[in-house]
Design an enzyme around this catalytic site. Sequence first.
Site, short mmCIF file in Angstrom:
data_model
loop_
_atom_site.label_atom_id
_atom_site.label_comp_id
_atom_site.label_asym_id
_atom_site.label_seq_id
_atom_site.Cartn_x
_atom_site.Cartn_y
_atom_site.Cartn_z
N GLU A 90 -1.43 -1.53 0.45
CA GLU A 90 -0.79 -2.72 0.17
C GLU A 90 0.37 -2.50 -0.65
OE1 GLU A 90 -4.06 -5.21 -0.96
OE2 GLU A 90 -3.15 -5.39 -2.73
N GLU A 110 -11.56 -1.04 -0.02
CA GLU A 110 -10.37 -1.02 -0.08
C GLU A 110 -9.54 -0.83 -1.47
OE1 GLU A 110 -8.58 -4.65 1.44
OE2 GLU A 110 -6.87 -4.58 -0.18
N HIS A 135 -1.62 -5.63 5.27
CA HIS A 135 -1.93 -6.55 4.16
C HIS A 135 -1.44 -7.97 4.59
CE1 HIS A 135 -0.44 -7.39 -0.02
NE2 HIS A 135 -1.62 -7.88 0.16
N ARG A 181 -14.44 -10.21 3.91
CA ARG A 181 -14.25 -9.49 2.76
C ARG A 181 -14.73 -10.00 1.50
NH1 ARG A 181 -8.88 -9.04 -1.14
NH2 ARG A 181 -10.09 -10.49 -2.27
N ASP A 225 -12.69 -5.33 -1.66
CA ASP A 225 -11.46 -4.60 -2.33
C ASP A 225 -11.58 -4.45 -3.76
OD1 ASP A 225 -8.96 -4.24 -3.14
OD2 ASP A 225 -8.03 -6.27 -2.44
N TRP A 255 -4.58 -4.09 -12.78
CA TRP A 255 -5.16 -5.22 -12.45
C TRP A 255 -5.60 -5.38 -11.28
CZ3 TRP A 255 -3.36 -8.80 -8.66
CH2 TRP A 255 -3.99 -9.73 -8.60
N TYR A 259 -11.48 -9.56 -10.31
CA TYR A 259 -10.58 -9.71 -9.29
C TYR A 259 -11.19 -10.42 -8.12
CZ TYR A 259 -7.94 -9.06 -5.17
OH TYR A 259 -7.35 -9.21 -3.68
N HIS A 317 -11.26 -14.00 3.45
CA HIS A 317 -11.67 -13.70 2.14
C HIS A 317 -12.93 -14.53 1.58
CE1 HIS A 317 -7.77 -11.79 0.26
NE2 HIS A 317 -8.11 -11.32 1.22
N GLU A 351 -5.65 -8.42 7.80
CA GLU A 351 -6.12 -9.57 6.69
C GLU A 351 -5.57 -10.86 7.11
OE1 GLU A 351 -4.72 -8.24 3.24
OE2 GLU A 351 -6.22 -9.61 1.93
N HIS A 411 -9.28 -3.13 -5.37
CA HIS A 411 -7.98 -3.53 -6.05
C HIS A 411 -7.49 -2.19 -7.16
CE1 HIS A 411 -4.96 -6.36 -7.14
NE2 HIS A 411 -5.28 -6.77 -5.89
N ARG A 457 -3.00 0.23 4.92
CA ARG A 457 -2.75 -1.23 5.09
C ARG A 457 -1.51 -1.49 4.50
NH1 ARG A 457 -4.46 -3.82 1.48
NH2 ARG A 457 -4.97 -5.63 2.74
N ASN A 490 5.73 -10.35 -4.69
CA ASN A 490 5.11 -11.45 -5.58
C ASN A 490 5.30 -11.14 -6.92
OD1 ASN A 490 3.40 -13.25 -6.25
ND2 ASN A 490 1.44 -12.17 -5.73
N ASP A 514 0.77 -14.30 -0.55
CA ASP A 514 2.06 -13.86 -1.18
C ASP A 514 2.79 -13.32 -0.01
OD1 ASP A 514 -0.09 -11.98 -2.48
OD2 ASP A 514 1.61 -10.74 -2.11
C1 CS2 Z 1 -5.04 -8.18 -2.26
C2 CS2 Z 1 -3.58 -9.14 -2.65
O1 CS2 Z 1 -4.66 -9.11 -0.05
C3 CS2 Z 1 -5.28 -8.26 -0.77
O2 CS2 Z 1 -6.06 -7.21 -0.55
O3 CS2 Z 1 -5.19 -6.98 -2.69
O4 CS2 Z 1 -4.13 -10.35 -2.60
C4 CS2 Z 1 -2.95 -8.94 -3.85
O5 CS2 Z 1 -3.71 -9.05 -4.93
C5 CS2 Z 1 -1.82 -9.43 -3.74
O6 CS2 Z 1 -1.09 -9.34 -2.58
C6 CS2 Z 1 -0.67 -9.15 -4.96
O7 CS2 Z 1 0.32 -9.87 -4.85
MG MG Z 2 -6.21 -5.33 -1.53
#
Ligand code: CS2
Ligand code: MG
Length: 402
Positions: free
Chosen positions: A262, A236, A312, A147, A210, A402, A159, A122, A339, A212, A283, A37, A316
């Site tokens: 991830e 996560e 993961h 999630r 998450d 991020w 996020y 999600h 996921e 993140h 993950r 991504n 993307d």
């Molecule tokens: C995220 C992702 O799926 C997840 O748990 O953390 O959406 C992540 O932000 C993206 O894969 C980034 O490309």
């Molecule tokens: Mg994640």
Amino acid sequence: MKIVAARLIVCSPDRNFVTLKIETDEGIHGLGDATLNGRELAVAAYLEEHLIPCLIGRDPFQTEDIWQYFYRGAYWRRGPVTMAAIGAIDVALWDIKGKALNTPVYNLLGGKSREGVLVYTHANGGDISEALESVQKHMAEGYLAVRAQAGVPGVAGSYGVPKAGKPYEPAERGLPSESLWSSERYLNFVPNLFERLRVELGNDVHLLHDVHHRLTPIEAARLGKSLEPYHLFWMEDPCPAELQEGFELIRKHTTTPIAVGEVFNSIYDAHALISRQWIDYIRMTIVHGGGITPLKKAADFAALYHVRTGFHGATDLSPVTMAAALHLGIAIHNLGIQEHMHHSKLTDEVFPHAYTFDAGYMYPGDKPGLGVEIDEALAAKHPYQRAYLPVARKLDGTLTDW
Ligand code: CS2
Ligand code: MG
């Protein structure tokens, strides 16, 4: 059997995907996902310029030797670009093997350890009520695990918060957008979200969250502790994981299960996390971790330490990676959960696939290989467009994770 050709299909059916197609002299082809991504064309160039010329003429059944050839043979090891390129080849070769032997890939990985793969999806909301509604909607669709993310008051674009009327999708065309972040406000807010969800939804649904990669270890420890009454399935990516020892501190303070991985691209990113039992779920992404070959080994290693998987599965990653995760997940003994973030309708049309969802579980289907194809004519109508993930700044302007 010999590999006679390999080429890339780069397309953007709502978001960018890089797909590797490997062809053999017996007319069988395999697909691998090479999407990274926001850095898509770097992987495409790595494959085109450096790997594909060395692939032609090889026996596609030799997945171990080909993997080692590209991993050790480059001299320069690891990194997401390298490993995504190797991973795309590896996954395409497993697809070819399955098709050549007329059996689904999971049968080559040990067969089915279970009938279906437990998945989570999600739920997102601008505030707690919207997040609650979103969880309820997914429970009504049959999900047993969800999630939950919600907008943090005073932190625009936290996020996981979708733009009005759109599914959550972080990558955007144009240059990277910037969002604001405050760990203090987030830490004060998240326990309220999960308290409300447990009060309204009861104890049965699995809830995940998450972070993140946004906290420090001690902040993550506080979060895990404050979420204990709501018994999450996992917390996560509590903090950036380059420093594996950081997780020891989190672990010492909380029984909330921890999931991470991830952004890892090698088992060496997680060997201490696993062997010291600082995490509960690994993950890694099938493609960015180098494919099915190393992920099977990573999962077996994790099993020794009671660590389960949660591969993961964001949008993307193409449906080819989703299928690879399901075939591997149904076969290994220590599957935790998978996921499942829905691809757009158009993406699903470009990548027709055999996998299905029913009542909380996903099924890889029984087609030979991975059971995913690509509609190249439709893909060609949606050419690549540069896109980036956002960046984040703290309230005082400091750039943060991020
Ligand atoms: C995220 C992702 O799926 C997840 O748990 O953390 O959406 C992540 O932000 C993206 O894969 C980034 O490309
Ligand atoms: Mg994640």
